[in-house]
Design a protein around this motif. Structure first.
Motif, short mmCIF file in Angstrom:
data_model
loop_
_atom_site.label_atom_id
_atom_site.label_comp_id
_atom_site.label_asym_id
_atom_site.label_seq_id
_atom_site.Cartn_x
_atom_site.Cartn_y
_atom_site.Cartn_z
N PRO A 125 33.48 30.47 52.00
CA PRO A 125 34.93 30.29 52.09
C PRO A 125 35.42 31.00 53.36
O PRO A 125 35.11 32.17 53.56
CB PRO A 125 35.46 30.97 50.84
CG PRO A 125 34.42 31.97 50.48
CD PRO A 125 33.13 31.57 51.10
N LEU A 126 36.11 30.29 54.22
CA LEU A 126 36.59 30.91 55.45
C LEU A 126 38.10 30.90 55.50
O LEU A 126 38.74 29.92 55.10
CB LEU A 126 36.06 30.16 56.69
CG LEU A 126 34.56 30.15 56.96
CD1 LEU A 126 34.28 29.67 58.36
CD2 LEU A 126 33.98 31.54 56.80
N ARG A 127 38.65 31.97 56.01
CA ARG A 127 40.09 32.03 56.23
C ARG A 127 40.38 31.44 57.60
O ARG A 127 39.72 31.80 58.58
CB ARG A 127 40.55 33.48 56.20
CG ARG A 127 40.65 34.02 54.81
CD ARG A 127 42.12 34.29 54.52
NE ARG A 127 42.37 34.51 53.11
CZ ARG A 127 42.28 35.71 52.54
NH1 ARG A 127 41.94 36.76 53.23
NH2 ARG A 127 42.56 35.85 51.27
N HIS A 128 41.36 30.58 57.66
CA HIS A 128 41.72 29.95 58.94
C HIS A 128 43.23 30.10 59.13
O HIS A 128 43.99 30.04 58.17
CB HIS A 128 41.32 28.48 58.91
CG HIS A 128 41.65 27.74 60.18
ND1 HIS A 128 41.11 28.08 61.40
CD2 HIS A 128 42.49 26.69 60.42
CE1 HIS A 128 41.60 27.25 62.33
NE2 HIS A 128 42.43 26.42 61.76
N ALA A 169 47.17 35.19 44.91
CA ALA A 169 46.25 34.26 44.23
C ALA A 169 45.16 33.82 45.21
O ALA A 169 43.98 33.75 44.86
CB ALA A 169 47.03 33.06 43.71
N ASP A 170 45.55 33.56 46.47
CA ASP A 170 44.58 33.14 47.49
C ASP A 170 43.58 34.26 47.76
O ASP A 170 42.39 34.02 47.93
CB ASP A 170 45.31 32.73 48.77
CG ASP A 170 44.36 32.12 49.78
OD1 ASP A 170 43.87 31.00 49.51
OD2 ASP A 170 44.08 32.75 50.81
N GLU A 171 44.11 35.50 47.76
CA GLU A 171 43.25 36.66 48.02
C GLU A 171 42.20 36.80 46.91
O GLU A 171 41.01 37.00 47.20
CB GLU A 171 44.15 37.92 48.08
CG GLU A 171 43.46 39.19 48.50
CD GLU A 171 42.95 39.15 49.94
OE1 GLU A 171 43.63 38.59 50.80
OE2 GLU A 171 41.83 39.66 50.17
N ARG A 216 38.23 36.38 47.46
CA ARG A 216 37.28 37.46 47.15
C ARG A 216 36.23 37.00 46.13
O ARG A 216 35.06 37.35 46.23
CB ARG A 216 38.02 38.69 46.65
CG ARG A 216 38.62 39.45 47.81
CD ARG A 216 39.51 40.58 47.43
NE ARG A 216 40.18 41.05 48.62
CZ ARG A 216 39.91 42.22 49.21
NH1 ARG A 216 38.99 43.00 48.73
NH2 ARG A 216 40.58 42.58 50.29
N TRP A 217 36.67 36.23 45.15
CA TRP A 217 35.75 35.74 44.12
C TRP A 217 34.72 34.79 44.74
O TRP A 217 33.52 34.92 44.53
CB TRP A 217 36.55 35.05 43.02
CG TRP A 217 35.69 34.47 41.93
CD1 TRP A 217 35.38 33.16 41.74
CD2 TRP A 217 35.00 35.19 40.90
NE1 TRP A 217 34.56 33.00 40.67
CE2 TRP A 217 34.30 34.24 40.12
CE3 TRP A 217 34.91 36.55 40.56
CZ2 TRP A 217 33.52 34.60 39.02
CZ3 TRP A 217 34.13 36.90 39.46
CH2 TRP A 217 33.45 35.93 38.71
#
Lengths: 88, 430
Positions: B266-269, B194-196, B200-201
């Motif tokens: 949106p950044l992945r941390h 769901a996070d992926e 991506r969206w």
């Protein structure tokens, strides 16, 4: 104001949403506290007892009893020693 | 003590790190800045003693049929290299070399030492393979080594007979073992997917982190002055936001400003977490081992956004991940996850990563020498985060050891992000 062990346990319980917390239950291992919870417990106790807890000293705290002992130590250290000249 | 024949398979993060070691050597490098005279003969004796105490320092990693095992016993003494007196600044190049120099895993031992003396003291560089150590046990080991070096009573308690005998997986709480694990794992995978999809969206039209074949790790040490450190701690209490989340917000915001042209991204941390206190039988810091895990999540970062909203969002994401047991699931699934990332070579794990170890209980005074500084670095690879930091509190100051890859940026670019991180934090708390 001197911290009472029972009150410390109650505060820990309130922050963690636990009905009953005993003095020797470990905050992380037994009660599932996360670092944000530990911070909340620390700040709540600081405000309640008007003290400041050093972060380095918090690393040695494992249980509510440890917290109580730390608060007692800080409270005693903050109380000015009586002036011997006046103690007649 | 484990016998020469004893062995056990690597599991969880250990397995993933060994697997990644084929791509880039996965080392932990600790650098101690010393003032005064380090007794070299004492250092040799101390290294022999700690090797005797710690089974994981008498270990090698054997590979057979794509499986990796620790084999206890056999390796020779921990090597030590003493350099000619050198300029104090040369430690950084030496630390970088150490980070990239592979261990002979088949032969062991998985620790080595290097001392660079200078006019006022020197730099002691301790390198360990990441499979046998995490932040907590590295600090304990360093403290033990220094105490032994100076002939002071060590906090160690003799031989650690249980050290390394069980992987963290064997010590998971009941909720995350047996059938409980499969239920939790299914829900973890669903959350990750769901996070992926969300990531991506939301990241349509936003810069994607570059995918380079190889990249060399570069180091950028910095530390925040005592005044800023104290103000950060005060702000953490006042706002009831952990220092981990505050520092992460500073890092993420600075990275967004410099690496992402869009005003909103949106950044992945990644936040690293210590598994030790959460295991069925808590593993003490005195036992070596790699008992770490990570929380990976997405945060929306706005260039002119409110710093405290970002810090709170990071804290809430961390808490949510922690309460859903992600530290266990991420740990056990890390070998599969790493394999997938390496096979696909389609995305970077994250934009940023931060590990905050907290206050270090490391005595400064050791008789003939004192410890006046401590840095720590861990290897990254070209599909890992673009900008990462290991942070700890030592002698009233926050030491922030930054790591970046030369395929992503040059040293000036990395410096600009670091300076901006400090400026963002100063602006937020002052």
């Amino acid at each position: 104001m001197l911290a009472e062990l029972e009150e410390v346990c109650r505060t820990v319980g309130l922050v963690l949403g636990r009905r009953r917390v005993t003095a020797d239950q470990r905050l992380v291992e037994d009660l599932g506290a996360e670092s944000a919870d530990i911070l909340n417990i620390m700040v709540t106790l600081e405000q309640k007892y008007g003290v400041k807890v050093d972060d380095t000293e918090m690393t040695a705290v494992s249980t509510a009893r440890d917290l109580h002992q730390l608060l007692m130590k800080i409270t005693h250290a903050a109380t000015p020693a009586s002036d011997p000249a006046r103690s007649t | 003590m484990p016998t020469a024949a004893s062995s056990r398979k690597l599991a969880g993060v250990e397995h993933a790190l060994r697997f990644l070691d084929d791509v880039a050597p996965f080392n932990v490098v600790v650098v101690l800045r010393l003032e005064g005279d380090l007794p070299i003969a004492g250092l040799r004796v101390a290294l022999d003693e700690i090797q005797h105490r710690h089974p994981l320092l008498q270990t090698r990693i054997a590979t057979a049929n794509h499986e990796y095992s620790f084999h206890f016993g056999g390796p020779g003494p921990i090597p030590i290299e003493i350099s000619e007196p050198t300029a104090p600044d040369n430690w950084l190049a030496a630390a970088e070399e150490e980070l990239h120099q592979r261990f002979d895993l088949d032969a062991g031992p998985l620790m080595r030492c290097r001392y660079l003396p200078n006019q006022s003291g020197g730099h002691l560089i301790i390198t360990l393979h990441h499979t046998i150590v995490d932040g907590v046990s590295a600090v304990y080991l360093v403290s033990e080594l220094l105490s032994l070096c100076s002939g002071q009573p060590s906090s160690g308690t003799g031989q650690m007979s249980q050290e390394g005998r069980f992987p963290a997986l064997a010590l998971y709480p009941p909720k995350y073992s047996g059938t409980g694990f499969f239920r939790a794992a299914a829900s973890f995978m669903a959350r990750q997917m769901a996070d992926e999809v969300k990531f991506r969206w939301r990241s349509r039209g936003v810069r994607k982190a570059p995918l380079a074949g190889t990249g060399r790790c570069r180091l950028l040490p910095m530390h925040f002055p005592a005044g800023l450190t104290a103000t950060l701690f005060e702000a953490s209490r006042r706002r009831r936001i952990t220092l981990n989340a505050i520092l992460s917000a500073g890092l993420v915001a600075a990275a967004q400003r410099h690496l992402y042209p869009s005003p909103r991204a949106p950044l992945r941390h990644i936040i690293f977490t210590d598994l030790r206190p959460h295991l069925r039988s808590a593993v003490p810091a005195s036992e070596l081992g790699c008992h770490i895990s990570m929380f990976r999540f997405t945060v929306m970062v706005e260039r002119e956004g409110d710093f405290w909203s970002l810090a709170r969002a990071i804290q809430e994401s961390t808490l949510r991940a922690a309460r859903s047991g992600e530290r266990f699931l991420s740990h056990s699934m890390s070998p599969k996850m790493m394999k997938m990332i390496l096979d696909l070579k389609a995305f970077r794990m994250a934009a940023t990563a931060l590990s905050y170890t907290g206050p270090l209980n490391l005595p400064a005074n050791h008789g003939s020498f004192t410890v006046s500084g401590l840095h720590a670095f861990t290897t990254n690879f070209s599909l890992g985060p673009e900008y990462s930091a290991l942070v700890h509190l030592f002698r009233g100051e926050l030491w922030c050891d930054i790591l970046y890859l030369d395929c992503d940026m040059d040293s000036a670019g990395a410096q600009r992000i670091a300076q901006d991180m400090q400026a963002i934090l100063e602006k937020a708390v002052c």
